[in-house]
Design a protein around this motif. Sequence first.
Motif, PDB file in Angstrom:
ATOM      1  N   ALA A  84       0.832  -1.204   0.000  1.00 56.88           N
ATOM      2  CA  ALA A  84       0.000   0.000   0.000  1.00 56.88           C
ATOM      3  C   ALA A  84       0.866   1.253   0.000  1.00 56.88           C
ATOM      4  O   ALA A  84       0.469   2.301  -0.511  1.00 56.88           O
ATOM      5  CB  ALA A  84      -0.909  -0.009   1.223  1.00 56.88           C
ATOM      6  N   ALA A  85       2.065   1.141   0.578  1.00 57.13           N
ATOM      7  CA  ALA A  85       3.042   2.234   0.633  1.00 57.13           C
ATOM      8  C   ALA A  85       4.370   1.609   1.003  1.00 57.13           C
ATOM      9  O   ALA A  85       4.431   0.448   1.432  1.00 57.13           O
ATOM     10  CB  ALA A  85       2.637   3.292   1.656  1.00 57.13           C
ATOM     11  N   VAL A  86       5.457   2.382   0.855  1.00 55.25           N
ATOM     12  CA  VAL A  86       6.777   1.897   1.241  1.00 55.25           C
ATOM     13  C   VAL A  86       7.445   2.947   2.127  1.00 55.25           C
ATOM     14  O   VAL A  86       7.264   4.149   1.948  1.00 55.25           O
ATOM     15  CB  VAL A  86       7.671   1.573   0.024  1.00 55.25           C
ATOM     16  CG1 VAL A  86       7.127   0.362  -0.719  1.00 55.25           C
ATOM     17  CG2 VAL A  86       7.782   2.761  -0.924  1.00 55.25           C
ATOM     18  N   LEU A  87       8.223   2.457   3.095  1.00 56.42           N
ATOM     19  CA  LEU A  87       8.932   3.324   4.040  1.00 56.42           C
ATOM     20  C   LEU A  87      10.231   2.642   4.410  1.00 56.42           C
ATOM     21  O   LEU A  87      10.227   1.501   4.876  1.00 56.42           O
ATOM     22  CB  LEU A  87       8.071   3.550   5.291  1.00 56.42           C
ATOM     23  CG  LEU A  87       8.759   4.181   6.506  1.00 56.42           C
ATOM     24  CD1 LEU A  87       9.240   5.599   6.190  1.00 56.42           C
ATOM     25  CD2 LEU A  87       7.822   4.190   7.708  1.00 56.42           C
ATOM     26  N   GLY A  88      11.339   3.326   4.203  1.00 56.31           N
ATOM     27  CA  GLY A  88      12.627   2.793   4.615  1.00 56.31           C
ATOM     28  C   GLY A  88      13.142   3.511   5.829  1.00 56.31           C
ATOM     29  O   GLY A  88      12.741   4.639   6.133  1.00 56.31           O
ATOM     30  N   PHE A  89      14.054   2.862   6.553  1.00 58.40           N
ATOM     31  CA  PHE A  89      14.735   3.499   7.672  1.00 58.40           C
ATOM     32  C   PHE A  89      16.139   3.847   7.203  1.00 58.40           C
ATOM     33  O   PHE A  89      16.968   2.966   7.003  1.00 58.40           O
ATOM     34  CB  PHE A  89      14.799   2.571   8.887  1.00 58.40           C
ATOM     35  CG  PHE A  89      15.317   3.241  10.139  1.00 58.40           C
ATOM     36  CD1 PHE A  89      14.449   3.599  11.149  1.00 58.40           C
ATOM     37  CD2 PHE A  89      16.672   3.508  10.296  1.00 58.40           C
ATOM     38  CE1 PHE A  89      14.915   4.217  12.300  1.00 58.40           C
ATOM     39  CE2 PHE A  89      17.145   4.128  11.433  1.00 58.40           C
ATOM     40  CZ  PHE A  89      16.272   4.481  12.444  1.00 58.40           C
ATOM     41  N   SER A  90      16.402   5.138   6.990  1.00 55.82           N
ATOM     42  CA  SER A  90      17.722   5.598   6.537  1.00 55.82           C
ATOM     43  C   SER A  90      18.103   4.898   5.232  1.00 55.82           C
ATOM     44  O   SER A  90      17.514   5.180   4.192  1.00 55.82           O
ATOM     45  CB  SER A  90      18.754   5.374   7.642  1.00 55.82           C
ATOM     46  OG  SER A  90      19.982   5.974   7.316  1.00 55.82           O
ATOM     47  N   LEU A  91      19.055   3.970   5.266  1.00 53.22           N
ATOM     48  CA  LEU A  91      19.424   3.213   4.072  1.00 53.22           C
ATOM     49  C   LEU A  91      18.203   2.623   3.385  1.00 53.22           C
ATOM     50  O   LEU A  91      18.133   2.553   2.154  1.00 53.22           O
ATOM     51  CB  LEU A  91      20.396   2.087   4.445  1.00 53.22           C
ATOM     52  CG  LEU A  91      20.544   0.968   3.417  1.00 53.22           C
ATOM     53  CD1 LEU A  91      21.253   1.479   2.164  1.00 53.22           C
ATOM     54  CD2 LEU A  91      21.257  -0.226   4.014  1.00 53.22           C
ATOM     55  N   GLY A  92      17.222   2.191   4.163  1.00 53.06           N
ATOM     56  CA  GLY A  92      16.042   1.559   3.592  1.00 53.06           C
ATOM     57  C   GLY A  92      15.303   2.437   2.599  1.00 53.06           C
ATOM     58  O   GLY A  92      14.565   1.938   1.750  1.00 53.06           O
ATOM     59  N   GLN A  93      15.514   3.752   2.690  1.00 48.35           N
ATOM     60  CA  GLN A  93      14.889   4.640   1.710  1.00 48.35           C
ATOM     61  C   GLN A  93      15.393   4.359   0.295  1.00 48.35           C
ATOM     62  O   GLN A  93      14.683   4.596  -0.673  1.00 48.35           O
ATOM     63  CB  GLN A  93      15.187   6.099   2.068  1.00 48.35           C
ATOM     64  CG  GLN A  93      14.519   6.575   3.323  1.00 48.35           C
ATOM     65  CD  GLN A  93      13.619   7.761   3.042  1.00 48.35           C
ATOM     66  OE1 GLN A  93      12.429   7.724   3.345  1.00 48.35           O
ATOM     67  NE2 GLN A  93      14.154   8.807   2.477  1.00 48.35           N
ATOM     68  N   VAL A  94      16.651   3.894   0.189  1.00 44.58           N
ATOM     69  CA  VAL A  94      17.193   3.574  -1.126  1.00 44.58           C
ATOM     70  C   VAL A  94      16.460   2.367  -1.704  1.00 44.58           C
ATOM     71  O   VAL A  94      16.083   2.357  -2.880  1.00 44.58           O
ATOM     72  CB  VAL A  94      18.709   3.323  -1.046  1.00 44.58           C
ATOM     73  CG1 VAL A  94      19.280   3.072  -2.430  1.00 44.58           C
ATOM     74  CG2 VAL A  94      19.420   4.508  -0.388  1.00 44.58           C
ATOM     75  N   SER A  95      16.245   1.345  -0.889  1.00 40.32           N
ATOM     76  CA  SER A  95      15.458   0.187  -1.333  1.00 40.32           C
ATOM     77  C   SER A  95      14.076   0.639  -1.786  1.00 40.32           C
ATOM     78  O   SER A  95      13.547   0.155  -2.800  1.00 40.32           O
ATOM     79  CB  SER A  95      15.317  -0.828  -0.194  1.00 40.32           C
ATOM     80  OG  SER A  95      16.559  -1.170   0.360  1.00 40.32           O
ATOM     81  N   ALA A  96      13.488   1.568  -1.041  1.00 43.14           N
ATOM     82  CA  ALA A  96      12.143   2.047  -1.357  1.00 43.14           C
ATOM     83  C   ALA A  96      12.080   2.718  -2.721  1.00 43.14           C
ATOM     84  O   ALA A  96      11.045   2.672  -3.398  1.00 43.14           O
ATOM     85  CB  ALA A  96      11.667   3.010  -0.268  1.00 43.14           C
ATOM     86  N   LEU A  97      13.171   3.346  -3.151  1.00 44.13           N
ATOM     87  CA  LEU A  97      13.190   4.003  -4.465  1.00 44.13           C
ATOM     88  C   LEU A  97      12.941   2.993  -5.575  1.00 44.13           C
ATOM     89  O   LEU A  97      12.206   3.261  -6.526  1.00 44.13           O
ATOM     90  CB  LEU A  97      14.526   4.702  -4.689  1.00 44.13           C
ATOM     91  CG  LEU A  97      14.837   5.894  -3.785  1.00 44.13           C
ATOM     92  CD1 LEU A  97      16.279   6.346  -3.993  1.00 44.13           C
ATOM     93  CD2 LEU A  97      13.875   7.045  -4.044  1.00 44.13           C
ATOM     94  N   ALA A  98      13.576   1.821  -5.468  1.00 44.82           N
ATOM     95  CA  ALA A  98      13.396   0.796  -6.496  1.00 44.82           C
ATOM     96  C   ALA A  98      11.997   0.204  -6.450  1.00 44.82           C
ATOM     97  O   ALA A  98      11.340   0.028  -7.486  1.00 44.82           O
ATOM     98  CB  ALA A  98      14.439  -0.307  -6.327  1.00 44.82           C
ATOM     99  N   VAL A  99      11.512  -0.108  -5.248  1.00 42.37           N
ATOM    100  CA  VAL A  99      10.227  -0.793  -5.120  1.00 42.37           C
ATOM    101  C   VAL A  99       9.067   0.135  -5.475  1.00 42.37           C
ATOM    102  O   VAL A  99       8.056  -0.304  -6.026  1.00 42.37           O
ATOM    103  CB  VAL A  99      10.085  -1.368  -3.699  1.00 42.37           C
ATOM    104  CG1 VAL A  99       8.722  -2.031  -3.515  1.00 42.37           C
ATOM    105  CG2 VAL A  99      11.200  -2.383  -3.434  1.00 42.37           C
ATOM    106  N   SER A 100       9.230   1.416  -5.203  1.00 42.01           N
ATOM    107  CA  SER A 100       8.168   2.376  -5.533  1.00 42.01           C
ATOM    108  C   SER A 100       8.112   2.696  -7.020  1.00 42.01           C
ATOM    109  O   SER A 100       7.129   3.264  -7.502  1.00 42.01           O
ATOM    110  CB  SER A 100       8.383   3.677  -4.762  1.00 42.01           C
ATOM    111  OG  SER A 100       9.530   4.365  -5.252  1.00 42.01           O
TER     112      SER A 100
END
Length: 310
Positions: free
Chosen positions: A83-99
């Motif tokens: 429904a949405a994506v949220l990363g913690f610090s580094l996890g924001q980079v992962s979120a860029l690909a998945v979003s």
Amino acid sequence: MNPVFLFSGQGSQKPGMGADLMGVPEVASSFECASDVLGYDLADLVATASPEKLNDTRYAQPALCVLSVGIARALMARGVVPAAVLGFSLGQVSALAVSGMLSEEETYRFVKARAEFMAEAASAHAGAMSALLKADDEAVRTVCESCAQGDVLVPANYNSPGQIVISGTPDAVSRAEEAWAASGKRFARLATSGAFHSPLMADAAEKLAEYLAGVEFSEPAIPLICNVNASPLSAACAREHLAEHLTHPVRFQQSVEALEEQGHTTFWEVGFGGVLENLVKRIDRKASRACVQDLASFDAALESLAPDAS
């Protein structure tokens, strides 16, 4: 309602993580793609590296990022669209690909550059981080102001109610820990190589801004909540916020609360370690949560959404 995907941050890495997921096609494909970008066999590194090597930010960041993206791709291929994506610090980079804001290849180029810039800044400017427990915003700001004594010392991570991480020079962090303990409260020094999310990362932020000037972002197909302001990220703001992210605090608690205000009640940490799942528990014990990090939890997550699941 479909779950919100949470992507793990640096520090949760462990040699051998995700080993039993390498037979999942989407996970294997993500590691192969990353290996081509990085110039070394990332799956082999994760499987065989010593803890010391994997803890090096140059390797920890790509390894965690790629595992999160691979697991997310595998879940989405089986019908679980976040429904949405949220990363913690580094996890924001992962979120860029998945979003959908960046391709996998561009995401892995980005995480490689980000890790290198942060490692360089940490080597040039000694720093430390510590989690203050039973903390509130006012008390943490007060201890930072009183203990800085001309050094860098700032709130860095708003993790959950009662847990705020500070970041700064080693001496300033030590003074803050002593003051915190003197007030009868506990702290936990983090095993980090630098003062992340503080002004001591300014060199890295500047280099990252220069790098991002040449990166084109797409509008997210899946909403991405940004750590900097706990709000949805747009293509127009991506470069600014992703660079600022290195020197500004991670507002994880506020991000989860913002998602809950929108009606989201299910959160899956997609990556490794279970840290974010535990933070969600601290933020809202009634929220549904899980950590998808190995084959057993992957199968269990899919089963939980099956039509006949109770």
